[in-house]
Enzyme design. Structure first.
Site, PDB file in Angstrom:
ATOM      1  N   CYS A   2      -3.841  50.877  62.973  1.00 34.35           N
ATOM      2  CA  CYS A   2      -2.495  50.382  62.701  1.00 34.35           C
ATOM      3  C   CYS A   2      -2.490  49.180  61.758  1.00 34.35           C
ATOM      4  O   CYS A   2      -3.386  48.345  61.798  1.00 34.35           O
ATOM      5  CB  CYS A   2      -1.823  49.959  63.993  1.00 34.35           C
ATOM      6  N   ARG A  27      -6.050  51.748  55.874  1.00 32.03           N
ATOM      7  CA  ARG A  27      -6.577  51.593  57.225  1.00 32.03           C
ATOM      8  C   ARG A  27      -6.478  52.883  58.033  1.00 32.03           C
ATOM      9  O   ARG A  27      -7.133  53.027  59.058  1.00 32.03           O
ATOM     10  CB  ARG A  27      -5.819  50.473  57.954  1.00 32.03           C
ATOM     11  N   TRP A  73      -1.342  54.392  63.921  1.00 28.73           N
ATOM     12  CA  TRP A  73      -2.398  55.390  64.151  1.00 28.73           C
ATOM     13  C   TRP A  73      -2.317  55.704  65.636  1.00 28.73           C
ATOM     14  O   TRP A  73      -2.628  54.860  66.476  1.00 28.73           O
ATOM     15  CB  TRP A  73      -3.752  54.795  63.769  1.00 28.73           C
ATOM     16  N   ASN A  99      -0.592  46.473  67.206  1.00 22.52           N
ATOM     17  CA  ASN A  99      -1.863  47.139  66.909  1.00 22.52           C
ATOM     18  C   ASN A  99      -2.758  46.894  68.114  1.00 22.52           C
ATOM     19  O   ASN A  99      -2.947  45.751  68.506  1.00 22.52           O
ATOM     20  CB  ASN A  99      -2.459  46.518  65.635  1.00 22.52           C
ATOM     21  N   GLY A 100      -3.289  47.963  68.704  1.00 23.06           N
ATOM     22  CA  GLY A 100      -4.165  47.786  69.868  1.00 23.06           C
ATOM     23  C   GLY A 100      -3.722  48.677  71.009  1.00 23.06           C
ATOM     24  O   GLY A 100      -2.947  49.617  70.806  1.00 23.06           O
ATOM     25  N   GLU A 485     -26.660  59.156  55.760  1.00 23.29           N
ATOM     26  CA  GLU A 485     -25.483  58.594  55.099  1.00 23.29           C
ATOM     27  C   GLU A 485     -24.874  59.627  54.140  1.00 23.29           C
ATOM     28  O   GLU A 485     -23.650  59.765  54.056  1.00 23.29           O
ATOM     29  CB  GLU A 485     -25.883  57.294  54.372  1.00 23.29           C
ATOM     30  N   LYS A 489     -21.051  61.027  54.500  1.00 18.13           N
ATOM     31  CA  LYS A 489     -20.098  60.903  53.377  1.00 18.13           C
ATOM     32  C   LYS A 489     -19.453  62.237  53.088  1.00 18.13           C
ATOM     33  O   LYS A 489     -18.254  62.351  52.908  1.00 18.13           O
ATOM     34  CB  LYS A 489     -20.862  60.440  52.152  1.00 18.13           C
ATOM     35  N   GLU A 492     -17.036  63.461  56.070  1.00 18.35           N
ATOM     36  CA  GLU A 492     -15.799  62.721  56.340  1.00 18.35           C
ATOM     37  C   GLU A 492     -14.735  62.896  55.265  1.00 18.35           C
ATOM     38  O   GLU A 492     -13.559  62.849  55.556  1.00 18.35           O
ATOM     39  CB  GLU A 492     -16.062  61.241  56.636  1.00 18.35           C
ATOM     40  N   HIS A 508     -38.256  71.799  63.677  1.00 15.74           N
ATOM     41  CA  HIS A 508     -38.042  71.825  65.129  1.00 15.74           C
ATOM     42  C   HIS A 508     -36.650  72.338  65.481  1.00 15.74           C
ATOM     43  O   HIS A 508     -36.169  72.101  66.586  1.00 15.74           O
ATOM     44  CB  HIS A 508     -38.265  70.429  65.715  1.00 15.74           C
ATOM     45  N   LYS A 607      -9.829  53.125  58.595  1.00 13.90           N
ATOM     46  CA  LYS A 607     -10.810  52.261  57.932  1.00 13.90           C
ATOM     47  C   LYS A 607     -11.420  51.268  58.910  1.00 13.90           C
ATOM     48  O   LYS A 607     -12.618  51.020  58.882  1.00 13.90           O
ATOM     49  CB  LYS A 607     -10.134  51.520  56.766  1.00 13.90           C
TER      50      LYS A 607
HETATM   51  O1  M6R Z   1     -16.128  48.404  59.574  1.00 12.23           O
HETATM   52  P1  M6R Z   1     -17.385  48.937  60.158  1.00 12.23           P
HETATM   53  O2  M6R Z   1     -18.532  48.877  59.207  1.00 12.23           O
HETATM   54  O3  M6R Z   1     -17.737  48.344  61.486  1.00 12.23           O
HETATM   55  O4  M6R Z   1     -17.075  50.470  60.416  1.00 12.23           O
HETATM   56  C1  M6R Z   1     -17.981  51.314  61.041  1.00 12.23           C
HETATM   57  C2  M6R Z   1     -17.606  52.762  60.832  1.00 12.23           C
HETATM   58  O5  M6R Z   1     -16.348  53.033  61.375  1.00 12.23           O
HETATM   59  C3  M6R Z   1     -17.592  53.132  59.349  1.00 12.23           C
HETATM   60  O6  M6R Z   1     -18.806  52.839  58.730  1.00 12.23           O
HETATM   61  C4  M6R Z   1     -17.279  54.620  59.163  1.00 12.23           C
HETATM   62  O7  M6R Z   1     -18.322  55.396  59.655  1.00 12.23           O
HETATM   63  C5  M6R Z   1     -16.991  54.923  57.699  1.00 12.23           C
HETATM   64  N1  M6R Z   1     -15.808  55.722  57.570  1.00 12.23           N
HETATM   65  C6  M6R Z   1     -18.092  55.639  57.016  1.00 12.23           C
HETATM   66  O8  M6R Z   1     -17.807  55.915  55.692  1.00 12.23           O
END
Ligand code: M6R
Length: 612
Positions: A2, A27, A73, A99-100, A485, A489, A492, A508, A607
Site C-alpha cells: 500500500c 510499490r 494491496w 498501510n499494514g 537470481e 527475474k 517474476e 539429482h 515492491k
Molecule cells: O526490499 P527487499 O530487498 O527486502 O525485498 C526483498 C524481496 O521482496 C525482493 O528482492 C523481491 O524478491 C524482488 N521482487 C526481486 O526482484
C-alpha cells in the site's frame, strides 16, 4: 505494498495527491482512492489503477487544500471499490488511509458492532476509523489524542493518516512497522509511504519513528508524540533524491533504466569507500563494529528474494576472503524456527526497500538475543536501516521497477567491500590478492558498461524463447546465486516457470526435465569450476537441451557446445556475479516485453513487502 500520500497547505491538494499516487504505483497495488476536504469531506475510490481513479473523478468536485490518497494491496477483503481506501468513519466526518494489518481487528469489530456500528467493507482499516471516532465521541478528546488512544488498543502494523471535516487544516498520522515520511515545505506538509512523492516539493524530511503519532497543521509547527504520550522533537533530515531518479528518462520501463544505471550505481556504492592505489577499503557506517565482525565466530545473513541471493554471494565472499563461517537464512524461516543466536553473532540484514516485514522481524528476534545487527539497505531512513546497530547504504538510487536489478549488484558490491575489509583486518587475504581485487573492483563499472553491449543479442534471444514454458538456470560457486537470481527475474516479470540450480545438482532430479524444448541457461565463466560446468553442459547436450551459455570473452570450449553464447568481460572469479547477472536481467526484460507483460509492476507483486 500500500502507498500513502497526504497534503495540507495553501495549494490545491488533488494534483499533488494524484501525482504522489503515480509515484507510488511501483510499490504494487490493486485499487486506489482519495479524500479531500473543502467544506465537505469528499471520498472517491475505485478498484484498478491510479489512472482509473483519475478517470473516475474527472467530472467530480476535487477542490480542497487538504487531502489523503492511497493505493491498496489487498490483505483483508478482495480488491474492489468498497474495500479500497480511504474509509469513512460512521458519521462520515473522518476518513482514514492505512498501510499494514490490524491483527486484532475481529475482536474490536465485534465490540463496535455491539455498540451499533455498521461496516461497509471487509477491511481491518474500517474497524480502526470507527474505533477512533468512538473514542473521540465518548472521551471528548482531540483527533490526535483519539488516534493515540485507539492505537494503544491495536495489535499489528500500521502507517495511517486521518483527516476530519471538523478540523479541516490538520492531518494526523502514525506508524508502527510500516513506513511514513513527512516532508516539510515552506508553509505546507507532505506525508507519504516513502520520499518519492515528496522529493519534488521539499528536501526537508522527518522519518516518523515506531509508535509515534504526528499532527501537522497549515502554518503550524509539526507536533510528534509517542503512543505512550511522550513529546518528541522532530529530527529533520536532508533528502538526497532528485527528480531524474524518479522518471523513466527516455527508457520504456524503469527496469530497463535501472539495468542501464548499473555502471553508475555500482560506482556510487563504492564511492569514497575504495582506494586501490592506497590499498584502502573503508566503510564508515560500520567502523565501530568492524572489530566485532572480525572477531566473530560466525555471520548470519538474513534477507528475502533477490536480497537473499545477494546474501548467498556474501556467504561465498566472507568464507573465501575472511575465513568466517556464514549462514544465509530466509528471514521468514529464520524467525519462526527458534534459531540459536548468541551475543557473539553478527547478523547482516540485507534489504533494498528496508521495509520487508520478515527481514525486520528477523532483526528484532536476533536483537532480542543480543546479536549485533549490521544492515545493508538502499532506502535511506528506512525501518531496517534504523532497526540495525550499524550499516552501509548501497546508494544505488531509488529502484522503482518491482524486479530488483541495480539493488542486487549494489548489495553484492557492498558485501564484497565488507568481506575485503574484514579479511584485511584479520590478515586472511594475501596482500597481492587484496590489491588485485581492489584494482579489479575499480574497473568493474567500465566492465558493466561493456557487458551492457550484449543487449541486442539478448533481444534476439528473447524472440526465440518468448513462448517457452520452462527455463532452467545453472551455475556453480559464485555463479550459483547468479543462476537463482536469473530464474527469479524471469519468473517474476514474464510468468514463465524458471528454476535455478547448482549445476551439479541437476543430475539429482532436474535432469529429468531436459528435452529439446528445454532451454538451459548456464553461467560458465572461465574460473573456479569451469571444467566441471563443462561436464554439466555435456550432460544437457546429450539430452538435446538448448544451451544458452554466459561465458568469458574469448571462450572457445563452451562455444563449441552451446546453442547461444553471451560474452562478459574477464574478471576475478568473485566479481563475476556483478557482470554475469546483467545478461540475465536483460533476457528476462526482453522476454517479458515480448510477452506483453507489465514489466515494472508484475501481477500480484509488491515492491516493498510490508506484510508477513
Ligand atoms: O526490499 P527487499 O530487498 O527486502 O525485498 C526483498 C524481496 O521482496 C525482493 O528482492 C523481491 O524478491 C524482488 N521482487 C526481486 O526482484
Amino acid at each position: 505494498m500500500c502507498g500513502i500520500v497526504g497534503y495540507v497547505g495553501p495549494k490545491q491538494a488533488f494534483p499533488i495527491l494524484m501525482k504522489g499516487l503515480y509515484r507510488l504505483e511501483y510499490r504494487g497495488y490493486d485499487s486506489a482512492g482519495i479524500a479531500l476536504i473543502d467544506g465537505d469531506l469528499k471520498l472517491y475510490k475505485t478498484k484498478g489503477k491510479v489512472s482509473d481513479l483519475e478517470n473516475f473523478v474527472k467530472d467530480k468536485d476535487t477542490t480542497g487544500t487538504i487531502g489523503i490518497a492511497h493505493t491498496r494491496w489487498a490483505t483483508h477483503g478482495e480488491p474492489n471499490n468498497t474495500n479500497a481506501h480511504p474509509h469513512y468513519s460512521q458519521s462520515k466526518n473522518l476518513a482514514i488511509i492505512h498501510n499494514g494489518i490490524i491483527e486484532n481487528y475481529a475482536s474490536i469489530k465485534e465490540e463496535l458492532m455491539k455498540r451499533g456500528y455498521h461496516f461497509e467493507s471487509d477491511t481491518d482499516t474500517e474497524v480502526l476509523i470507527h474505533l477512533i471516532e468512538d473514542i473521540r465521541n465518548n472521551e471528548k478528546v482531540s483527533l490526535d489524542e483519539a488516534v493515540r488512544i485507539a492505537l494503544n488498543q491495536v495489535v499489528g502494523a500500521y502507517a495511517i493518516v486521518v483527516i476530519s471535516k471538523e478540523d479541516p487544516d490538520m492531518l494526523v498520522a502514525a506508524r508502527k512497522g510500516s513506513p511514513l515520511v513527512i516532508g516539510i515545505g515552506d508553509d505546507d506538509f507532505y506525508l507519504a509511504s516513502d520520499a518519492t512523492p515528496i522529493a519534488e516539493y521539499t528536501h526537508d524530511v522527518v522519518y516518523l519513528d515506531e509508535e509515534e503519532v504526528v499532527c501537522v497543521r497549515k502554518n503550524r509547527k509539526i507536533k510528534i508524540k509517542t503512543i505512550t504520550n511522550k513529546d518528541k522533537t522532530a529530527y529533520v533530515q536532508k533528502l538526497e533524491m532528485n527528480l531524474g531518479q524518479l522518471e523513466k528518462g527516455g527508457y520504456d520501463h524503469f527496469m530497463l533504466k535501472e539495468i542501464y544505471e548499473q555502471p553508475h550505481s555500482i560506482l556510487d556504492s563504492m564511492r569514497g569507500r575504495v582506494n586501490a592505489k592506497k590499498g584502502i577499503v573503508k566503510l564508515g557506517g560500520i567502523s565501530d563494529y568492524e572489530q566485532k565482525m572480525a572477531n566473530a565466530d560466525r555471520i548470519i545473513i538474513v534477507a528475502c528474494g533477490t536480497s537473499w541471493h545477494a546474501g548467498l554471494v556474501g556467504e561465498y565472499l566472507f568464507e573465501d576472503l575472511a575465513r568466517v563461517p556464514v549462514e544465509v537464512e530466509y528471514a521468514s524461516e529464520f524467525r519462526y524456527r527458534n534459531p540459536i543466536i548468541t551475543e557473539d553473532d553478527i547478523v547482516i540484514a540485507i534489504s533494498q526497500s528496508g521495509e520487508t516485514a520478515d527481514t525486520l522481524a528477523a532483526i528484532e528476534l536476533a536483537k532480542s538475543k543480543g546479536a549485533t545487527i549490521i544492515g545493508i539497505c538502499n532506502v535511506v531512513g528506512s525501518s531496517i536501516a534504523r532497526a540495525t546497530h550499524a550499516g552501509t547504504y548501497t546508494h544505488a538510487g531509488p529502484e522503482i521497477g518491482v524486479a530488483s536489478t541495480k539493488a542486487f549488484t549494489a548489495q553484492v558490491t557492498i558485501l564484497t567491500l565488507m568481506a575485503l575489509r574484514i579479511a584485511h583486518m584479520k590478515g586472511t587475504i594475501e596482500k597481492s590478492r587484496f590489491h588485485r581485487i581492489l584494482n579489479e573492483l575499480e574497473a568493474i563499472p567500465e566492465k558493466v558498461k561493456e557487458t551492457l553491449k550484449v543487449d541486442n543479442q539478448l533481444k534476439e534471444l528473447a524472440r526465440v524463447f518468448t513462448y517457452t514454458r520452462n527455463f532452467l538456470y545453472l551455475g556453480r560457486g559464485y555463479n550459483f546465486p547468479v543462476a537463482l537470481e536469473g530464474a527469479l527475474k524471469l519468473k517474476e516479470i514474464s510468468y514463465i516457470h524458471a528454476e535455478g540450480y547448482p549445476a551439479a545438482e541437476m543430475k539429482h532430479g532436474p535432469i529429468a526435465l531436459i528435452d529439446k524444448e528445454m532451454p538451459v541457461v548456464v553461467i560458465a565463466t572461465n574460473k573456479g569450476t569451469y571444467d566441471k560446468v563443462m561436464s554439466n553442459i555435456q550432460e544437457v547436450k546429450a539430452r538435446k537441451g538448448k544451451i544458452i551459455a554466459i561465458v568469458t570473452k574469448g571462450d572457445k570450449d563452451v562455444k563449441k557446445l552451446a546453442d547461444y553464447v553471451i560474452e562478459v568481460p574477464e574478471t576475478e572469479e568473485l566479481l563475476v556475479p556483478l557482470l554475469a547477472t546483467i545478461p540475465l536481467q536483460l533476457l528476462s526484460y526482453h522476454i517479458a516485453v515480448m510477452r506483453d507483460c507489465n514489466v515494472d509492476q508484475p501481477r500480484n507483486l509488491a515492491k516493498s513487502v510490508t506484510v508477513e
